[in-house]
Design an enzyme around this catalytic site. Structure first.
Site, short mmCIF file in Angstrom:
data_model
loop_
_atom_site.label_atom_id
_atom_site.label_comp_id
_atom_site.label_asym_id
_atom_site.label_seq_id
_atom_site.Cartn_x
_atom_site.Cartn_y
_atom_site.Cartn_z
N SER A 78 -9.83 -24.97 39.57
CA SER A 78 -11.06 -24.94 40.38
C SER A 78 -10.86 -24.40 41.79
O SER A 78 -11.84 -24.28 42.53
CB SER A 78 -11.67 -26.34 40.46
OG SER A 78 -12.28 -26.68 39.23
N LYS A 81 -13.14 -21.64 42.73
CA LYS A 81 -14.47 -21.82 43.31
C LYS A 81 -14.50 -21.51 44.80
O LYS A 81 -15.58 -21.35 45.38
CB LYS A 81 -14.97 -23.23 43.04
CG LYS A 81 -15.14 -23.54 41.55
CD LYS A 81 -15.74 -24.91 41.32
CE LYS A 81 -15.94 -25.20 39.85
NZ LYS A 81 -14.76 -25.82 39.23
N SER A 138 -17.34 -29.74 42.83
CA SER A 138 -16.59 -28.81 41.97
C SER A 138 -17.33 -28.55 40.67
O SER A 138 -16.73 -28.46 39.59
CB SER A 138 -15.18 -29.37 41.67
OG SER A 138 -14.33 -28.34 41.23
N LYS A 240 -10.25 -27.38 49.11
CA LYS A 240 -10.67 -27.49 47.71
C LYS A 240 -9.52 -27.97 46.83
O LYS A 240 -8.37 -27.60 47.03
CB LYS A 240 -11.15 -26.11 47.23
CG LYS A 240 -11.79 -26.09 45.86
CD LYS A 240 -13.17 -26.72 45.90
CE LYS A 240 -13.76 -26.83 44.49
NZ LYS A 240 -13.09 -27.88 43.68
#
Length: 400
Positions: A78, A81, A138, A240
Site C-alpha cells: 500500500s 497509494k 488505506s 504511509k
C-alpha cells in the site's frame, strides 16, 4: 584594477550574508571539485535493521544518510497509494480536479478487496473524502474509485503513475495498479519511495497534513491510521504504511525537529510493531547525529558584477534555488564559503545564466558547489556604449 581589488567589495557583502547564516567567508577565490564527504567528527555506525531494505534521507537537501538495499526492487504494497494520492494532488493543483468534486463509485471499486474505506456502489463521494480514505484508511476501494475517475480505468491511471514516477526520477519503480495489490510487474524501492515522499511534502504542503491525521470516519466506520509512530513520536507527521504477505510490513515515515526534516523508509519487516520500531531507530539516529541548515533563499543576491557593453554596468548574481546542507550536528559554525567568478561578463546577460560558483566547505572538505546565476537580464547597450566598454576592457586586460 586587480582581481583581488575588485573582489574586496564582494567579500564584504558576502561576509555579511555568511555571518547571518553563521558561515565564514574564505579570502581565496579558487575552484575545487565537490565530493561526498563527512566531517572529522565522531558519528557511530548506522543501526542495522530487521528489514529487507531501508533508507534515511534529509528531506530538505535530499542527502541520503543511511541506506541498505535501497535500490532493490521490492513489492511496495500500500505504499503504492502515496503515488495515487500524489496524482490526485497534482490534478487538483493543475485545476483539473476540485476537492469537492463528486466521484461516482463503480461496481469494480466497490468490490475491490483488501483494506477498505467502505464506500458503496452507485453512491457519489467527494474527491477530498476519497483522498482521506486512501491516505488514512488505506482504502483500496477509494484508490480504484479515484483512479477510474481520473484515468477512465485503473490501467490508464497506472500508466499516468509510471509517467510521474519517471518525471520524479523514480528509476526503479513500475506500477500496475493504484492499490499495491500483488502483481509480478508492480515494484518499487526504498530509495524511490523516499524521493516520492520528499515530493509529497515539498510539492503539496497543503495536502500533506492529511498524512498526520490519526482517524477518519466514513459510512459510520471509524478507522485509525496504521502508522503507529503518529501516537508515539510527536515529531512524526506522516506518511504511509503497507502490508501484503509478499511485501511484509512496510512504512514510510517523516518527522521534523526545528529546521531538520527526515524521511525514513523501511520495507520487509515481520510485523506492524517491527516496522514502527525499525523506523524509529533510523529517525532517532538521524536527528541525534545530523542537522539540516538552510543557507540561502532562492534569489539571494551574493554579488553585483561588472557588465561590459550593456545598457547597465552591473548585474545581480545569486542563487537559482534554496540551498540546504546536511551536516554532522554542531558543525555549522565551521562552515566556510568562497566564490569563483567569471572574470569578464559581456552583455547580453540572460536570467539564470551561470557566471560563477559558490563553494561551501566544512574545514578542508567540500560539501557543496552551487551555481552563481544572473538574477536579472541586461540587454546590450547602444553602439557608443559598446565601443567605449570594448576600449575600456582592452586597457583593463592590458594592465591587469
Amino acid at each position: 584594477m586587480s582581481l583581488k581589488a575588485r573582489l574586496l567589495p564582494l567579500r564584504r557583502r558576502l561576509a555579511g550574508l555568511m555571518a547571518a547564516s553563521g558561515i565564514a567567508l574564505l579570502t581565496s577565490v579558487t575552484s575545487t571539485p565537490a565530493r561526498a564527504i563527512e566531517a572529522d567528527t565522531l558519528i557511530p555506525a548506522a543501526p542495522q535493521l530487521a528489514a529487507s531494505s531501508w533508507i534515511l534521507m534529509d528531506a530538505n537537501s535530499g542527502r541520503i544518510l543511511v541506506e541498505h538495499n535501497a535500490d532493490k526492487r521490492l513489492p511496495p504494497a500500500s505504499l503504492t497509494k502515496m503515488m495515487t494520492a500524489y496524482l490526485v494532488e497534482n490534478e487538483i493543483d493543475d485545476g483539473k480536479l476540485t476537492p469537492d468534486e463528486n466521484v461516482r463509485i463503480s461496481v469494480n471499486a466497490w468490490k475491490t478487496g483488501g483494506s477498505r474505506m467502505f464506500i458503496r456502489e452507485g453512491t457519489s463521494v467527494s474527491v477530498d473524502d476519497l483522498l482521506h480514505g486512501v491516505i488514512i484508511q488505506s482504502g483500496n476501494d477509494a484508490s480504484v474509485a479515484l483512479a477510474e475517475h481520473i484515468g477512465g480505468s485503473e490501467g490508464s491511471f497506472a500508466d499516468l503513475m509510471n509517467q510521474h514516477a519517471k518525471r520524479l526520477g523514480m528509476n526503479n519503480t513500475h506500477y500496475m495498479n493504484a492499490t499495491g495489490l500483488p502483481h509480478a510487474e508492480h515494484y518499487s524501492t526504498a530509495h524511490d519511495l523516499a524521493i516520492l515522499a520528499r515530493h509529497i511534502i515539498r510539492d503539496y504542503p497543503d495536502h500533506y497534513q492529511i498524512y498526520s491525521q490519526k482517524y477518519f470516519t466514513w459510512n459510520g466506520i471509524k478507522q485509525p491510521n496504521r502508522n503507529k509512530l503518529l501516537w508515539r513520536d510527536k515529531d512524526v507527521d506522516g506518511l504511509k504504511t503497507g502490508h501484503t504477505d509478499e511485501a511484509g510490513y512496510c512504512l514510510v515515515a517523516s518527522a521534523k525537529k526545528e529546521d531538520t526534516r527526515l524521511i525514513s523508509v523501511v520495507m520487509g519487516t515481520s510485523s506492524e510493531e517491527a516496522r514502527a520500531q525499525e523506523s524509529q531507530k533510523l529517525l532517532t539516529y538521524g536527528f541525534r547525529y545530523f542537522e539540516s541548515k538552510k543557507l540561502y533563499d532562492k534569489g539571494a543576491v551574493l554579488n553585483q558584477a561588472r557588465v561590459w557593453g550593456g545598457e547597465k554596468d552591473q548585474v545581480r548574481l545569486g542563487m537559482a534555488k534554496e540551498v540546504y546542507l546536511t551536516l554532522p550536528s554542531g558543525q555549522a559554525d565551521k562552515l566556510t564559503a568562497r566564490l569563483d567568478l567569471k572574470d569578464t561578463i559581456k552583455a547580453p546577460v540572460q536570467v539564470g545564466e551561470q557566471y560563477g560558483t559558490l563553494q561551501i566547505k566544512l574545514e578542508d572538505k567540500v560539501l557543496a558547489e552551487e551555481p552563481l546565476v544572473a538574477l536579472e537580464s541586461v540587454e546590450q547597450g547602444g553602439l557608443f556604449k559598446r565601443l567605449w566598454d570594448a576600449l575600456m576592457l582592452f586597457f583593463h586586460g592590458l594592465f591587469n
